[in-house]
Scaffold this motif. Structure first.
Motif, PDB file in Angstrom:
ATOM      1  N   LYS A 109     111.379  33.824 -66.169  1.00 36.28           N
ATOM      2  CA  LYS A 109     111.368  34.560 -67.440  1.00 36.28           C
ATOM      3  C   LYS A 109     111.700  36.043 -67.269  1.00 36.28           C
ATOM      4  O   LYS A 109     111.736  36.786 -68.235  1.00 36.28           O
ATOM      5  CB  LYS A 109     110.021  34.400 -68.141  1.00 36.28           C
ATOM      6  CG  LYS A 109     109.834  33.005 -68.703  1.00 36.28           C
ATOM      7  CD  LYS A 109     108.597  32.934 -69.563  1.00 36.28           C
ATOM      8  CE  LYS A 109     108.487  31.566 -70.225  1.00 36.28           C
ATOM      9  NZ  LYS A 109     107.347  31.525 -71.148  1.00 36.28           N
ATOM     10  N   ASN A 110     111.941  36.460 -66.023  1.00 35.94           N
ATOM     11  CA  ASN A 110     112.396  37.816 -65.744  1.00 35.94           C
ATOM     12  C   ASN A 110     113.902  37.729 -65.531  1.00 35.94           C
ATOM     13  O   ASN A 110     114.370  36.992 -64.658  1.00 35.94           O
ATOM     14  CB  ASN A 110     111.687  38.353 -64.491  1.00 35.94           C
ATOM     15  CG  ASN A 110     112.196  39.700 -64.059  1.00 35.94           C
ATOM     16  OD1 ASN A 110     113.328  39.819 -63.586  1.00 35.94           O
ATOM     17  ND2 ASN A 110     111.363  40.709 -64.201  1.00 35.94           N
ATOM     18  N   LYS A 111     114.682  38.467 -66.334  1.00 34.00           N
ATOM     19  CA  LYS A 111     116.144  38.338 -66.291  1.00 34.00           C
ATOM     20  C   LYS A 111     116.716  38.569 -64.894  1.00 34.00           C
ATOM     21  O   LYS A 111     117.549  37.801 -64.415  1.00 34.00           O
ATOM     22  CB  LYS A 111     116.776  39.307 -67.292  1.00 34.00           C
ATOM     23  CG  LYS A 111     118.288  39.188 -67.391  1.00 34.00           C
ATOM     24  CD  LYS A 111     118.850  40.154 -68.427  1.00 34.00           C
ATOM     25  CE  LYS A 111     120.362  40.149 -68.436  1.00 34.00           C
ATOM     26  NZ  LYS A 111     120.898  41.187 -69.343  1.00 34.00           N
ATOM     27  N   ARG A 112     116.248  39.614 -64.227  1.00 34.82           N
ATOM     28  CA  ARG A 112     116.755  39.921 -62.876  1.00 34.82           C
ATOM     29  C   ARG A 112     116.426  38.786 -61.908  1.00 34.82           C
ATOM     30  O   ARG A 112     117.277  38.332 -61.146  1.00 34.82           O
ATOM     31  CB  ARG A 112     116.154  41.233 -62.388  1.00 34.82           C
ATOM     32  CG  ARG A 112     116.670  41.686 -61.020  1.00 34.82           C
ATOM     33  CD  ARG A 112     116.126  43.081 -60.694  1.00 34.82           C
ATOM     34  NE  ARG A 112     116.682  43.600 -59.475  1.00 34.82           N
ATOM     35  CZ  ARG A 112     116.033  43.610 -58.299  1.00 34.82           C
ATOM     36  NH1 ARG A 112     114.798  43.139 -58.212  1.00 34.82           N
ATOM     37  NH2 ARG A 112     116.622  44.120 -57.233  1.00 34.82           N
ATOM     38  N   ASP A 113     115.187  38.311 -61.947  1.00 32.92           N
ATOM     39  CA  ASP A 113     114.787  37.199 -61.084  1.00 32.92           C
ATOM     40  C   ASP A 113     115.563  35.925 -61.431  1.00 32.92           C
ATOM     41  O   ASP A 113     115.951  35.158 -60.549  1.00 32.92           O
ATOM     42  CB  ASP A 113     113.287  36.937 -61.184  1.00 32.92           C
ATOM     43  CG  ASP A 113     112.447  37.932 -60.392  1.00 32.92           C
ATOM     44  OD1 ASP A 113     113.007  38.895 -59.823  1.00 32.92           O
ATOM     45  OD2 ASP A 113     111.214  37.737 -60.335  1.00 32.92           O
ATOM     46  N   ALA A 114     115.793  35.697 -62.730  1.00 33.10           N
ATOM     47  CA  ALA A 114     116.544  34.509 -63.157  1.00 33.10           C
ATOM     48  C   ALA A 114     117.956  34.524 -62.571  1.00 33.10           C
ATOM     49  O   ALA A 114     118.467  33.496 -62.116  1.00 33.10           O
ATOM     50  CB  ALA A 114     116.590  34.439 -64.678  1.00 33.10           C
ATOM     51  N   ILE A 115     118.575  35.688 -62.569  1.00 34.51           N
ATOM     52  CA  ILE A 115     119.916  35.817 -61.986  1.00 34.51           C
ATOM     53  C   ILE A 115     119.864  35.490 -60.493  1.00 34.51           C
ATOM     54  O   ILE A 115     120.724  34.786 -59.965  1.00 34.51           O
ATOM     55  CB  ILE A 115     120.484  37.235 -62.233  1.00 34.51           C
ATOM     56  CG1 ILE A 115     120.728  37.452 -63.735  1.00 34.51           C
ATOM     57  CG2 ILE A 115     121.761  37.476 -61.418  1.00 34.51           C
ATOM     58  CD1 ILE A 115     120.946  38.911 -64.139  1.00 34.51           C
ATOM     59  N   THR A 132     126.952  40.253 -59.651  1.00 35.53           N
ATOM     60  CA  THR A 132     126.474  39.595 -60.866  1.00 35.53           C
ATOM     61  C   THR A 132     125.377  40.420 -61.529  1.00 35.53           C
ATOM     62  O   THR A 132     125.373  40.595 -62.755  1.00 35.53           O
ATOM     63  CB  THR A 132     125.966  38.171 -60.547  1.00 35.53           C
ATOM     64  OG1 THR A 132     127.009  37.441 -59.898  1.00 35.53           O
ATOM     65  CG2 THR A 132     125.542  37.442 -61.812  1.00 35.53           C
ATOM     66  N   LEU A 133     124.447  40.937 -60.717  1.00 32.01           N
ATOM     67  CA  LEU A 133     123.391  41.795 -61.267  1.00 32.01           C
ATOM     68  C   LEU A 133     123.996  43.017 -61.956  1.00 32.01           C
ATOM     69  O   LEU A 133     123.573  43.397 -63.050  1.00 32.01           O
ATOM     70  CB  LEU A 133     122.417  42.225 -60.163  1.00 32.01           C
ATOM     71  CG  LEU A 133     121.469  41.143 -59.651  1.00 32.01           C
ATOM     72  CD1 LEU A 133     120.823  41.576 -58.332  1.00 32.01           C
ATOM     73  CD2 LEU A 133     120.404  40.817 -60.687  1.00 32.01           C
ATOM     74  N   MET A 136     125.506  42.124 -65.266  1.00 29.65           N
ATOM     75  CA  MET A 136     124.461  41.814 -66.248  1.00 29.65           C
ATOM     76  C   MET A 136     123.556  43.024 -66.525  1.00 29.65           C
ATOM     77  O   MET A 136     122.532  42.898 -67.183  1.00 29.65           O
ATOM     78  CB  MET A 136     123.605  40.643 -65.765  1.00 29.65           C
ATOM     79  CG  MET A 136     124.377  39.376 -65.514  1.00 29.65           C
ATOM     80  SD  MET A 136     124.972  38.710 -67.065  1.00 29.65           S
ATOM     81  CE  MET A 136     125.945  37.341 -66.464  1.00 29.65           C
ATOM     82  N   GLU A 138     121.585  44.759 -64.533  1.00 32.34           N
ATOM     83  CA  GLU A 138     120.272  44.676 -63.880  1.00 32.34           C
ATOM     84  C   GLU A 138     120.328  45.451 -62.566  1.00 32.34           C
ATOM     85  O   GLU A 138     121.402  45.660 -61.997  1.00 32.34           O
ATOM     86  CB  GLU A 138     119.886  43.216 -63.612  1.00 32.34           C
ATOM     87  CG  GLU A 138     119.575  42.421 -64.864  1.00 32.34           C
ATOM     88  CD  GLU A 138     118.340  42.918 -65.604  1.00 32.34           C
ATOM     89  OE1 GLU A 138     117.360  43.343 -64.941  1.00 32.34           O
ATOM     90  OE2 GLU A 138     118.349  42.902 -66.846  1.00 32.34           O
TER      91      GLU A 138
END
Length: 146
Positions: A109-115, A132-133, A136, A138
């Motif tokens: 549910k954390n965008k950075r972790d999800a990536i 990619t980060l 996005m 991040e």
């Protein structure tokens, strides 16, 4: 020089201790570092890679990387994740590595972790993941800052 105690010093403390809980709590870092070092050795054998290749792929400073492998240094969360990319771990294996360093596991549910979960499970390199980060918007995985 490392702040780590020699095994003989720890053994001496244990032999002379009147309270086991005190000795164990005062030396918690010794046990954690040893656990991480053991796990890193297991990963080297399992993945059939060298320390040098992992450190290079993780984009870590060479000295710093070897200090992590020897237990002299505890990596930051980002550097532990960088090591995961260096080892080519998947997200589940990365969570185990993070647990060894006492950092929170990757959180979907954390965008950075999800990536990062997405990238790890698809075999992205660290550079591809950072690209990619960046795309996005991040924070990049920091590896080379002292």
């Amino acid at each position: 020089m490392s702040d780590a105690k020699k095994t003989s010093e720890l053994l001496n403390e244990l032999k002379n201790a009147t309270d086991l809980k005190t000795v164990l709590s005062e030396n918690e870092a010794e046990f954690q570092a040893n656990e991480l070092v053991s796990y890193l050795k297991e990963l080297l054998a399992e993945k059939k890679v060298t320390k040098a290749s992992v450190i290079r792929a993780a984009r870590l400073h060479e000295t710093y990387g070897y200090q992590i492998f020897s237990g002299v240094r505890r990596p930051s969360r980002d550097r532990a994740i960088a090591l995961a990319f260096g080892f080519r771990l998947n997200a589940e294996e990365t969570d185990k590595l993070l647990a060894m360093t006492e950092y929170p596991k990757l959180y979907a549910k954390n965008k950075r972790d999800a990536i990062m979960i997405f990238a790890l499970d698809r075999g992205f390199s660290l550079d591809e993941t950072n690209d990619t980060l960046y795309e996005m918007e991040e924070a990049l995985i920091e590896t080379f800052k002292e």
